[in-house]
Design a protein around this motif. Structure first.
Motif, short mmCIF file in Angstrom:
data_model
loop_
_atom_site.label_atom_id
_atom_site.label_comp_id
_atom_site.label_asym_id
_atom_site.label_seq_id
_atom_site.Cartn_x
_atom_site.Cartn_y
_atom_site.Cartn_z
N ALA A 1 20.37 23.18 -5.27
CA ALA A 1 19.10 23.78 -4.84
C ALA A 1 18.83 23.46 -3.37
O ALA A 1 18.25 24.27 -2.65
CB ALA A 1 17.97 23.29 -5.71
N SER B 1 18.19 26.35 -0.58
CA SER B 1 17.00 26.47 0.27
C SER B 1 17.39 26.65 1.73
O SER B 1 16.65 27.28 2.49
CB SER B 1 16.09 25.26 0.10
OG SER B 1 16.75 24.09 0.56
N HIS C 1 18.40 30.75 2.78
CA HIS C 1 17.49 31.89 2.57
C HIS C 1 17.72 33.02 3.57
O HIS C 1 17.39 34.15 3.30
CB HIS C 1 16.04 31.43 2.61
CG HIS C 1 15.57 30.99 3.95
ND1 HIS C 1 15.83 29.74 4.44
CD2 HIS C 1 14.86 31.64 4.91
CE1 HIS C 1 15.30 29.63 5.65
NE2 HIS C 1 14.72 30.77 5.94
N VAL D 1 17.94 34.44 -2.70
CA VAL D 1 17.17 33.21 -2.52
C VAL D 1 15.77 33.50 -1.99
O VAL D 1 14.85 32.72 -2.17
CB VAL D 1 17.94 32.24 -1.59
CG1 VAL D 1 17.16 30.98 -1.32
CG2 VAL D 1 19.28 31.90 -2.20
N ARG E 1 15.85 31.14 -5.72
CA ARG E 1 16.59 29.92 -5.42
C ARG E 1 17.14 29.30 -6.69
O ARG E 1 18.29 28.88 -6.74
CB ARG E 1 15.70 28.92 -4.68
CG ARG E 1 16.43 27.63 -4.37
CD ARG E 1 15.63 26.75 -3.48
NE ARG E 1 14.45 26.25 -4.18
CZ ARG E 1 13.90 25.07 -3.93
NH1 ARG E 1 14.39 24.30 -3.01
NH2 ARG E 1 12.84 24.69 -4.59
N THR F 1 20.95 28.92 -7.92
CA THR F 1 21.42 27.58 -8.23
C THR F 1 22.07 27.53 -9.61
O THR F 1 23.18 27.00 -9.76
CB THR F 1 20.25 26.58 -8.17
OG1 THR F 1 19.72 26.57 -6.85
CG2 THR F 1 20.68 25.19 -8.56
#
Length: 103
Positions: A60, A64, A67, A73, A79, A83
């Motif tokens: 994760a 992040s 993006h 995402v 996200r 993941t």
């Protein structure tokens, strides 16, 4: 010039996912080996769940940072969708490779 910068960012993202995946493979192997020798099903399940949660937490963090590269995402739950899909794909791939190499 903009295409080269974008290609470099994508390559860096894939390298980061590959590195995190390599570490997760080693961690998952250790968790599975420990779970094999721990007594009781609840303890085994807890260890396996802990390994999965820690692994997805690490992925994760990579998600992040991605993006701008990965459109999925940017969505509200994207996200975590990314993941989980990367974690499951990587785990399935590593498991398949272990089965093929075992035989």
């Amino acid at each position: 010039m903009a295409g080269t910068n974008e290609a470099e960012r994508r390559a860096a993202h894939l390298a980061a996912v590959w590195c995190v995946g390599g570490v997760l493979t080693a961690v998952q192997l250790q968790v599975v080996l420990i779970a094999l020798f721990v007594g009781g099903a609840p303890a085994r399940g807890g260890l396996l769940a802990l390994g999965a949660v820690l692994g997805m937490g690490a992925l994760a963090g990579v998600a992040s940072a991605a993006h701008t590269i990965v459109p999925l995402v940017r969505r509200p739950r994207g996200r975590w969708t990314w993941t989980v899909s990367v974690y499951v794909s990587g785990t399935a791939g590593a498991s398949a490779a272990a089965v093929v190499n075992f035989e």
